[in-house]
Design a protein around this motif. Structure first.
Motif, mmCIF file in Angstrom:
data_model
loop_
_atom_site.group_PDB
_atom_site.id
_atom_site.type_symbol
_atom_site.label_atom_id
_atom_site.label_comp_id
_atom_site.label_asym_id
_atom_site.label_seq_id
_atom_site.Cartn_x
_atom_site.Cartn_y
_atom_site.Cartn_z
ATOM 1 N N ALA A 19 -15.303 -57.761 -35.645
ATOM 2 C CA ALA A 19 -14.647 -59.062 -35.510
ATOM 3 C C ALA A 19 -15.576 -60.250 -35.758
ATOM 4 C CB ALA A 19 -14.027 -59.185 -34.116
ATOM 5 N N TRP A 62 -5.312 -61.573 -27.195
ATOM 6 C CA TRP A 62 -5.910 -60.286 -27.543
ATOM 7 C C TRP A 62 -6.684 -60.364 -28.849
ATOM 8 C CZ3 TRP A 62 -8.150 -55.988 -26.840
ATOM 9 C CH2 TRP A 62 -8.171 -54.994 -27.808
ATOM 10 N N GLU A 63 -6.046 -60.819 -29.905
ATOM 11 C CA GLU A 63 -6.745 -60.877 -31.190
ATOM 12 C C GLU A 63 -7.915 -61.854 -31.134
ATOM 13 O OE1 GLU A 63 -6.484 -58.926 -33.702
ATOM 14 O OE2 GLU A 63 -4.751 -57.820 -32.950
ATOM 15 N N LYS A 108 -11.459 -60.666 -29.657
ATOM 16 C CA LYS A 108 -12.382 -59.832 -30.434
ATOM 17 C C LYS A 108 -13.539 -60.643 -31.012
ATOM 18 C CE LYS A 108 -8.524 -56.773 -31.688
ATOM 19 N NZ LYS A 108 -7.741 -56.177 -32.788
ATOM 20 N N THR A 114 3.060 -54.390 -33.250
ATOM 21 C CA THR A 114 2.126 -54.945 -32.270
ATOM 22 C C THR A 114 2.477 -54.502 -30.856
ATOM 23 O OG1 THR A 114 1.718 -56.865 -33.688
ATOM 24 C CG2 THR A 114 1.112 -57.062 -31.365
ATOM 25 N N GLN A 166 -13.417 -52.232 -33.178
ATOM 26 C CA GLN A 166 -12.683 -53.470 -33.424
ATOM 27 C C GLN A 166 -13.513 -54.690 -33.034
ATOM 28 O OE1 GLN A 166 -8.532 -53.708 -32.329
ATOM 29 N NE2 GLN A 166 -8.405 -51.493 -32.073
ATOM 30 N N ASP A 214 -4.392 -53.611 -37.217
ATOM 31 C CA ASP A 214 -5.639 -54.094 -37.797
ATOM 32 C C ASP A 214 -6.080 -53.240 -38.970
ATOM 33 O OD1 ASP A 214 -5.959 -52.070 -35.789
ATOM 34 O OD2 ASP A 214 -8.114 -52.434 -35.778
#
Length: 470
Positions: free
Chosen positions: A319, A291-292, A295, A105, A315, A76
Motif C-alpha cells: 500500500a 479500511w482501504e 493500508k 466488498t 496488502q 484488491d
C-alpha cells in the motif's frame, strides 16, 4: 472521541456444524444437508468422474472447454491484475478454460444472499457464515477428507460428514500487523508478550507522536472486528480443543482468570481492545475508520498496529513505499510461560453444485493448480496449504511460537459449538456485534468490560445447559 449508538443486530449464522445436531437446542439428527454430506464423499467416483485428489493438473483434460465465473472477496487482487496473472499462467496448461473474476466488498453478507440463486457463478470463496451442515445445499463435494488430510493443512475447515466442500486458499497465523519503524522510534525494542506489555507499548507510541494512531480498530468496516474472536482459541489458551470441544461445554468461558491468570484466556483478548479504546490509544472516532485508507496509513507510519490475520500483511506492504517497515508479531498473550498463535484456514474455494459437469471439472482443476502450483499462499504471506510447502518470510517472528489449529469435535459433539453459539446469540468469528459492543463501551463509558462479560457468560451458560450433554 464521540459516543457510538448501540447497534442492535445479530446475523443468525453458523461457524461450525456437522451431522448430529442436539435436539435440546432445536437441531435435528437428520437434515437435507446432512443427507447430502453423508454420501457426498463418493459422489465424484460414482459417475466415473475423478475426485479432486485424483486429478493431475497439466495432464488430465487439457482439451477441456469451459467459461468460469469466480466470485471473490479479494477486490484488491482483481483490481491490480494479480488474478489476471494467475489465470494467464493456468491457461498455458488449459488454453480453452476462461476465468472471469467478480469482486465483492461486503463479501460474507452479499455472497450469502447470492447463494440462494443457483446461477451465482461457478466458483467462489465459501462464506464462513454458512453452517457446515448446509454446505451440501450449495457446493459440490470435492473429495473425501481422508484423501487429503495428510497432505493439506486445514483440510477439515469446510468439510462435513467426511466430505470436503472447500479447499483452503491459504492459512492464517493470528497475530498483529505493526509498523516496525514506529515501534522503534517510540523506544520499543522487544515485542510484547502480555496484554499489559502491549498496552504499555501503545502508550509509548502515543507519547512519542500523538498524531499516530497507536492501534487502529477499523470499527466502521464491521467485518474486521470479527478478527478479535480468532485470538480467543488456541492463541489465548494453548488448547486445540478449546473452541470446538471445551468451550461449548464450559460455564463462564469469558470470565477473567478462567485459565488461572487474568492475562490469558478469552477475557484477555477483549481486555486489550477495551482498554486500548478506553485509554485513548485508538483512532479518535472509530465510526469514521476507513479500511482501504488504513493500508497506506500503516505503511507510511501513521498507524502503529492493527489486529488482523496474516493474510493482511502483503496488502499493507503493497500500500505504499515502505513495505520493509511492515512487521507481523504474535498476539501478546503468554499461557503458563509459552506463547502460542492460533492458525487456521482463510476463505476456502468452493464449486457451485448446480453448474455443469464440465465447469465443475474445470473449476477443480483451477483450484488444484492455485493450491499446489501457483504459490498463492506464499505470495500472500500465509501459512501454506500443502504441508510440504515453505513458510513465507513474513512469518519469521513466529519462529519458536507454537501454532495451534482448532481440533474438530468428535462426531457426537460435532454440532455443539454452533448450537451453543446460536442459542447464546454469540456467533464467534461470524458476527461482529459483540466485539463492536466492546469498542462502544470503551468510548461511551456506559458499561465496563466486566459488565459485558457477565452478559456473555449468562447467555453462554444458559446455552450450555440447553445444548451440551449433561
Amino acid at each position: 472521541m464521540r459516543k457510538i449508538n448501540r447497534r442492535n443486530f445479530l446475523k443468525v449464522t453458523g461457524v461450525l456444524a456437522a451431522a448430529s445436531a442436539l435436539a435440546a437446542c432445536g437441531g435435528s439428527s437428520t437434515s437435507t444437508a446432512g443427507s447430502t454430506g453423508s454420501t457426498a464423499g463418493s459422489a465424484a467416483s460414482a459417475d466415473g468422474a475423478k475426485a479432486y485428489n485424483e486429478l493431475t493438473v497439466g495432464t488430465d483434460n487439457t482439451d477441456l472447454k469451459a467459461d468460469l465465473k469466480f466470485v471473490s472477496h479479494r477486490t484488491d487482487l482483481i483490481e491490480d491484475g494479480t488474478f489476471d496473472g494467475y489465470v494467464a499462467a493456468f491457461q498455458k496448461l488449459y488454453p480453452n478454460i476462461t476465468i472471469k473474476y467478480e469482486g465483492i466488498t461486503d463479501y460474507a453478507n452479499d455472497m450469502t444472499t447470492r447463494l440462494t440463486s443457483n446461477d451465482w457463478g461457478d466458483l467462489c470463496m465459501i462464506p464462513t457464515n454458512i453452517p457446515l451442515t448446509e454446505l451440501g445445499d450449495y457446493f459440490e463435494p470435492l473429495c473425501a477428507l481422508s484423501d487429503i488430510e495428510n497432505e493439506y493443512n486445514f483440510a477439515s475447515n469446510r468439510a462435513y460428514n467426511g466430505s470436503v466442500y472447500g479447499i483452503p486458499s491459504t492459512g492464517n497465523a493470528q497475530g498483529i500487523i505493526y509498523n516496525k519503524k514506529v515501534f522503534e522510534a517510540a523506544g520499543i525494542t522487544t515485542l510484547p508478550k502480555t496484554p499489559d506489555e502491549f498496552l504499555d507499548d501503545l502508550q509509548k507510541i502515543k507519547d512519542y507522536d500523538p498524531s499516530i494512531d497507536p492501534l487502529y480498530t477499523n470499527y466502521a468496516a464491521g467485518w474486521t472486528m470479527t478478527a478479535w474472536d480468532a485470538y480467543t482459541s488456541g492463541g489465548a489458551t494453548g488448547d486445540p480443543n478449546w473452541m470446538n470441544i471445551t468451550m461449548p461445554q464450559t460455564k463462564d468461558p469469558f470470565q477473567k482468570g478462567i485459565l488461572g491468570a487474568d492475562d490469558m484466556g478469552p477475557y484477555a483478548v477483549y481486555y486489550i481492545l477495551y482498554e486500548a479504546v478506553k485509554r485513548g490509544l485508538t483512532e479518535a472516532d472509530p465510526t469514521t475508520t476507513d479500511w482501504e485508507g488504513s493500508k497506506p496509513r500503516i505503511n507510511n507510519g501513521q498507524i502503529g498496529a492493527m489486529v488482523l490475520g496474516s493474510w493482511a500483511i502483503v496488502q499493507m506492504q503493497a500500500a505504499g513505499d515502505h513495505a520493509d517497515d511492515i512487521g507481523y508479531m504474535p498476539f501478546p498473550i503468554t499461557v503458563k510461560g509459552t506463547q502460542y498463535a492460533s492458525a487456521g484456514a482463510d476463505y476456502c474455494y468452493g464449486v457451485n453444485k448446480n453448474t455443469t459437469d464440465d465447469k465443475k471439472l474445470a473449476a477443480m482443476l483451477y483450484i488444484k493448480w492455485l493450491t499446489e502450483s501457483s504459490n498463492f499462499a506464499y505470495d500472500q504471506g500465509g501459512v501454506p496449504v500443502l504441508k510440504s510447502q515453505e513458510y513465507p518470510d513474513t512469518l519469521k517472528a513466529f519462529d519458536g511460537i507454537d501454532l495451534v489449529e482448532d481440533a474438530p469435535a468428535p462426531a457426537e459433539l460435532a454440532d455443539l459449538a454452533t448450537e451453543v453459539q446460536q442459542e447464546a446469540e454469540l456467533m464467534l468469528n461470524a458476527d461482529q456485534t459483540h466485539v463492536m459492543r466492546v469498542v462502544e463501551a470503551g468510548i461511551n463509558g456506559d458499561e465496563t468490560l466486566d459488565d459485558i462479560v457477565a452478559d456473555w457468560n449468562a447467555a453462554w451458560d444458559a446455552a450450555v445447559d440447553a445444548c451440551a450433554p449433561q
